[in-house]
Design an enzyme around this catalytic site. Structure first.
Site: not given
Length: 416
Positions: A127, A130, A185
């Protein structure tokens, strides 16, 4: 799952300890299954210095070898960074021993790279990807714009994965989606933002924009296959590239404001309830000067982290890939590396973060080829327990008795 929790005072004391929790290994820094691959290993110089490493108490799973790095790309930022091992300033204290297979510490204000381990080696991002979505699309999207979530936005997401909590037919502002992306997230928020930012090309257009932004930043080891960081074929990044991406995002006032938010209220709409989200799993509020950070975890990536802290006029970023839950976890390892970086004298460096206008580093846009497939099922976890093996069983026993200091999300899912 048992979580070791520590008081803020205990954390402060521990973070000032010398990073000597483990004896530096005498052998190679990683097992073959986790190394950079046979081709990359053959290309590495015989003088490469092994990175200080500590073995996790539970052996990590065997992972596919990532693709090798082109020699020209390996030297981006300076020749000292062209190593699969340790890049550290001459005469500097030895960096802390960590489980991460790649990391980098850099000054975002001066662009100086203070040190790193395999800075250009391909690793799976989870993640922390991102941040690239934010770098690519935050300049393009109006935070006040409202977008309706579709079933297609959520169709391929495991309900047990990291989610903001949007619902089909619900209407949310772009600002709320950014908060859901960075605080929780949210893989669902990532899909919606990528679809919106991708225009007529939809979500894939958003992913294409991410790869265009990586190319613009000279993040040559980075290729996005998904907007959220969920594992996808050929999806890689590097510790050096993540520092370039962090510099781009933390240069934005709006991003810093989102990243520093600890709690946000998501307003209700005609088809969606309102709810409150809180910041999940960073050093924010617990490590002195932290401006924000992003965690990640998938089965392939293991634990990943990107964080930025400011102290005495210095703004240091730490990027960390391939870490394990214990003994320190990605957050503890990142704190130890930041301590090491802040202790170095100003002007210390082994290279620099290239600027987008440094034309000599431009590379053709060629997707990274890889064999990793997308993680399925609820097997990934936000396994960000902070184990603190800093001196043996006596210290660990003491820490187990300490009162809570660190809130974490115990949900299991792919990509956190």
């Amino acid at each position: 799952m048992t979580t070791i929790r520590v008081t803020s005072a205990a954390l402060g004391a521990l973070l000032t300890l010398p990073a000597v929790a483990a004896t530096p290994p005498k052998a190679a820094p990683a097992a073959p299954s986790r190394a950079a691959g046979a081709a990359s290993a053959r290309a590495a110089a015989a003088s490469d210095v092994p990175c200080p490493a500590v073995k996790p108490p539970v052996p990590p799973p065997a992972l596919p070898s990532p693709p090798p790095v082109d020699a020209a790309q390996r030297a981006v930022g300076g020749p000292a960074l062209a190593t699969a091992g340790l890049a550290s300033p001459p005469g500097a204290p030895r960096p802390p021993a960590v489980t991460a297979t790649a990391w980098l510490v850099a000054d975002l204000k001066t662009g100086e790279v203070l040190g790193g381990c395999g800075p250009h080696e391909h690793r799976t991002p989870a993640s922390v990807q991102k941040l690239l979505l934010a770098a690519a699309l935050m300049p393009r999207l109006d935070p006040a714009q409202t977008v309706e979530v579709t079933r297609a936005d959520l169709r391929d997401l495991d309900p047990a994965s990291s989610l903001m909590g949007v619902v089909p037919g619900g209407r949310y502002s772009v600002e709320s989606l950014w908060l859901g992306l960075l605080l929780r997230s949210g893989n669902d928020a990532a899909n919606v933002l990528a679809r919106l930012g991708g225009g007529a090309a939809g979500r894939q257009g958003g992913v294409d924009a991410m790869n265009e932004e990586a190319h613009r930043l000279h993040a040559n080891q980075t290729h996005a296959a998904t907007p959220s960081g969920l594992d996808g074929p050929g999806q890689y990044t590097s510790a050096y590239d993540l520092a370039l991406i962090a510099r781009a995002t933390f240069a934005r006032e709006d991003f810093r404001r989102y990243a520093a938010t600890t709690q946000a209220e998501i307003p209700a709409g005609p088809a969606n309830p309102g709810f409150v989200i809180t910041h999940d799993n960073t050093l924010l509020g617990h490590y002195p000067g932290t401006l924000g950070g992003k965690t990640g975890f998938t089965d392939l990536a293991r634990q990943t982290y990107v964080g930025v802290a400011e102290r005495d006029g210095r703004r240091l970023a730490v990027t960390l890939l391939g870490a394990e839950t214990a003994p320190l976890g990605s957050l503890g390892e990142s704190a130890a590396l930041l301590n090491w970086g802040f202790a170095l004298p100003r002007g210390t460096s082994v290279g620099h973060l290239v600027a987008p206008d440094e034309k000599k580093y431009e590379q053709p846009v060629v997707p990274v080829k890889g064999e990793r497939e997308e993680t399925t099922g609820g097997h990934s976890s936000r396994s960000l327990t902070v184990g603190l093996g800093l001196g043996g069983a006596a210290v660990v026993t003491l820490l187990l008795l300490a009162v809570p200091w660190w809130r974490r999300n115990a949900r299991r899912g792919a990509g956190g």
